[in-house]
Design a protein around this motif. Sequence first.
Motif, short mmCIF file in Angstrom:
data_model
loop_
_atom_site.label_atom_id
_atom_site.label_comp_id
_atom_site.label_asym_id
_atom_site.label_seq_id
_atom_site.Cartn_x
_atom_site.Cartn_y
_atom_site.Cartn_z
N ARG A 1 0.82 -1.19 0.00
CA ARG A 1 0.00 0.00 0.00
C ARG A 1 0.86 1.25 0.00
O ARG A 1 0.67 2.17 -0.76
CB ARG A 1 -0.89 0.03 1.24
CG ARG A 1 -1.93 1.13 1.21
CD ARG A 1 -2.62 1.23 2.54
NE ARG A 1 -1.76 1.89 3.50
CZ ARG A 1 -1.73 3.19 3.67
NH1 ARG A 1 -2.53 3.98 3.00
NH2 ARG A 1 -0.92 3.75 4.54
N ALA B 1 2.66 1.97 -3.16
CA ALA B 1 1.81 2.58 -4.17
C ALA B 1 1.57 4.05 -3.86
O ALA B 1 1.62 4.90 -4.74
CB ALA B 1 0.48 1.83 -4.25
N VAL B 2 1.32 4.36 -2.61
CA VAL B 2 1.04 5.75 -2.24
C VAL B 2 2.27 6.62 -2.46
O VAL B 2 2.19 7.72 -2.99
CB VAL B 2 0.54 5.85 -0.79
CG1 VAL B 2 0.45 7.31 -0.36
CG2 VAL B 2 -0.80 5.17 -0.63
N LEU C 1 2.76 7.14 -6.13
CA LEU C 1 1.74 8.06 -6.62
C LEU C 1 2.07 9.50 -6.24
O LEU C 1 2.00 10.43 -7.04
CB LEU C 1 0.40 7.65 -6.00
CG LEU C 1 -0.87 8.28 -6.55
CD1 LEU C 1 -1.20 7.67 -7.90
CD2 LEU C 1 -2.03 8.02 -5.60
N ASN C 2 2.48 9.69 -4.98
CA ASN C 2 2.82 11.03 -4.52
C ASN C 2 4.00 11.60 -5.28
O ASN C 2 4.00 12.76 -5.67
CB ASN C 2 3.17 11.00 -3.03
CG ASN C 2 1.96 11.28 -2.17
OD1 ASN C 2 1.11 12.09 -2.54
ND2 ASN C 2 1.88 10.63 -1.05
N TRP D 1 3.00 12.49 -8.78
CA TRP D 1 2.20 13.71 -8.75
C TRP D 1 3.09 14.93 -8.53
O TRP D 1 2.98 15.94 -9.20
CB TRP D 1 1.17 13.58 -7.63
CG TRP D 1 0.29 14.79 -7.51
CD1 TRP D 1 0.38 15.78 -6.58
CD2 TRP D 1 -0.81 15.12 -8.35
NE1 TRP D 1 -0.60 16.71 -6.79
CE2 TRP D 1 -1.34 16.33 -7.88
CE3 TRP D 1 -1.39 14.52 -9.46
CZ2 TRP D 1 -2.44 16.95 -8.48
CZ3 TRP D 1 -2.49 15.14 -10.05
CH2 TRP D 1 -2.99 16.33 -9.56
#
Lengths: 453, 453
Positions: B389, B392-393, B396-397, B400
């Motif tokens: 998890r 992935a976060v 993603l961060n 971004w």
Amino acid sequence: MTNTVPKVVIVGAGFGGLTVAQSLARLPVEVTVIDRHNFHYFQPLLYQVATAALSPADIAWPIRGILKRQTNTTVLMANVTAIDTEQRLVHAGPVTVPYDYLVLATGATHSYFGHPEWASVAPGLKQIQDATAIRRRILTAFEQAELIEDVEERRGLLTFVVVGGGPTGVEMAGAIAEVAHHALPAEFRRIDPHATRVILIEAGPRLLPTFPEDLSAYAREALERMGVEVMTQARVTHCDERGVDLEESRIEAGTIVWAAGVVASPAAEWIGAERDRAGRVKVSPDLTVPGRPEIFVVGDTAAAADETGRMVPGIAPAAKQMGRYVADVIAARITGRPNLGPFRYRHQGDLATIGRKAAVVRLDHMHLTGFLGWLFWGFAHVYFLIGLRNRAVVALNWFWNYLTYQRGARLIVDGPNAQEAAQTEKTKPLASSVEVRRSSDRNQPSRAGPDWH
Amino acid sequence: MTNTVPKVVIVGAGFGGLTVAQSLARLPVEVTVIDRHNFHYFQPLLYQVATAALSPADIAWPIRGILKRQTNTTVLMANVTAIDTEQRLVHAGPVTVPYDYLVLATGATHSYFGHPEWASVAPGLKQIQDATAIRRRILTAFEQAELIEDVEERRGLLTFVVVGGGPTGVEMAGAIAEVAHHALPAEFRRIDPHATRVILIEAGPRLLPTFPEDLSAYAREALERMGVEVMTQARVTHCDERGVDLEESRIEAGTIVWAAGVVASPAAEWIGAERDRAGRVKVSPDLTVPGRPEIFVVGDTAAAADETGRMVPGIAPAAKQMGRYVADVIAARITGRPNLGPFRYRHQGDLATIGRKAAVVRLDHMHLTGFLGWLFWGFAHVYFLIGLRNRAVVALNWFWNYLTYQRGARLIVDGPNAQEAAQTEKTKPLASSVEVRRSSDRNQPSRAGPDWH
């Protein structure tokens, strides 16, 4: 009115204040948004932070980031100390900001019904730091229970009382039960988190009193299926470090969450306006303060009635509707258009989630419960979250939690008494910042200490 | 040795301690992991929390969650207060845990070279709460600068000094420059964040002294291109609320970050062992304490030499290698296998990131810089992060941030003096929890107050 660009000052960047600011983006006004925090947050999901399903940053966004493309707007992080309604000045920390129009959108806080001393033992859930404080208490209770041997003390630590059967209380009770019964059991060796008691106490005859009766009944059943003990017509007469007193009994509980009442922010005092019993400013039908047509009040700070005389509820959609209306009134005035009619509130429905695959939804002509209600609730909330990044992270987190019953944000990082712990930290660099306290220490005032995230 | 299952107690769940625990998963031992926090965290990314790119929960995981499937292991969140090496007992808060084998893995903290009073004005970066404290300071400096008019004071607030040119200092300086020059400018109206000064001060002749010279030179150039002022052979002689003194000059700066030195945790004191100048326990070649073959020390707490006599560096891969080695030694002893040889450290390389598209990497026969180095660094870190998890976060961060130059975790949630603010909060429910302080107030001891996340 000055002959330069009109100045609009908005105090508070919650749902109401932020909506006013965003609705004024394209108007020839100078907007100043003042908030004591640098972030706007999504209050309806605070309980997910409090129960470690989401991180604070998942439901909060820097106000500057939200408004950065809005070039007519300045954001100030400051604490409003006074308002001079004659000179039309807002005093906020080191700055003084003049206004032509003032919007007060400072929200509400917990009400302990004349017992402010309960605040330290029974924290409410209005701010991000309330949520991280409650998270710390819940997680620390399990950690402490794992350390001690005394059966009575352990039982108290594993008893959680939620006071208040409105949406927040229902959501908290359901989420604590899920954490205790699904997320944690595999992780403890000495205690059985299944033995956790979660008790939801409501003074009225049923949960969710603002919802239709069938949904209240469903909520109760669903909570009971999850192992929550629901007590209605039970009134809390006293709260302390060790538990709560009801009229005829006592519950020993290490953690108490207050979800029973709210009171408005002191905005009414700043402007010397008349307020109702809940501290809200009694506003005119156009949301201005009587006698002060240049001062508007929106959201939980306003006592506004709809056209039928019913009070507008203190929920996010109502604050946003008020915000849009006030921006329209200001636009009409500065462009010389005729006055708008009075504010009209349109109730869109009620939502409360109970737990995994269970929520209650009341729309105009439809009641949803169970999995369907839960799906509707999930989509509605993710949809309303501001910001693509956070929407994706929230969705990812929920999906992950749903698949695994896990809670990703289970960090205990703020101490029960940060000041003291920090001083310890200096002399003993690696001393624990979260002192494992014995239950017998818990009458110290430190329990009432700060719980910042 | 008892005739029951051998008991292994591990104090500290950082890289070293956690590796020992995980490596003992399938052995017939009873493992107890004691940590003062309930989480393990990925220290190499702390600077990203300090500069608001990631949230604490993105780089930290509940220890219980990591070890929950390991049924021979109990996790206790407690503060070790003493160790009885005769009776073989660890005293931790309300519990006393007996051991047959003891592993000390309690890490290190900042060293202020005999000036502990600098800790309050120049926080270091070792703990999650250090990171959130530095984040608060950096963000609050910009907020304060936006509020005040005084040019000198504003210039001081917008000056950031990082002391120490090792990897942490280089990473912090680069990240602060990125926030100031890319993330924030569009969001402020009264100040120009481009005017921010970021000054990196190194006492030695070059940055990244443990890296080859070509990479040091690249790091300096890359930082300077990002607008960081690099000062080498500059020694800080004094730190206070308003800035730092060098041998021949003074820099007025509102924010100082300390990345200059470390000292081991007080584990050596607990067991009365001999330590080196940095407070580390001088261990035997098998990482045991001389004369105490049942006590092991790993990670930053150990002063261990490799076979060539060079000290093992205080980095995550070294701690993990030590952890695996100690688990093997314990396994050999309890299964009656012959003793292992001495601990051998294998250096895998050095990594430091400078900013967007710039990092330096030294592998065995390869030096990487620039975008390639940055990609390598990103993949290596995401790869080593525990937990799907979070991986992935984090990915993603980062993606971004890379696309938008944004920082998602820009929340100021902990006050400069939480204790005081909490009290204010009680009497004035909606008073600011982050008081916007005037610079003139900043000599109050509150500046030294707790900074919890």
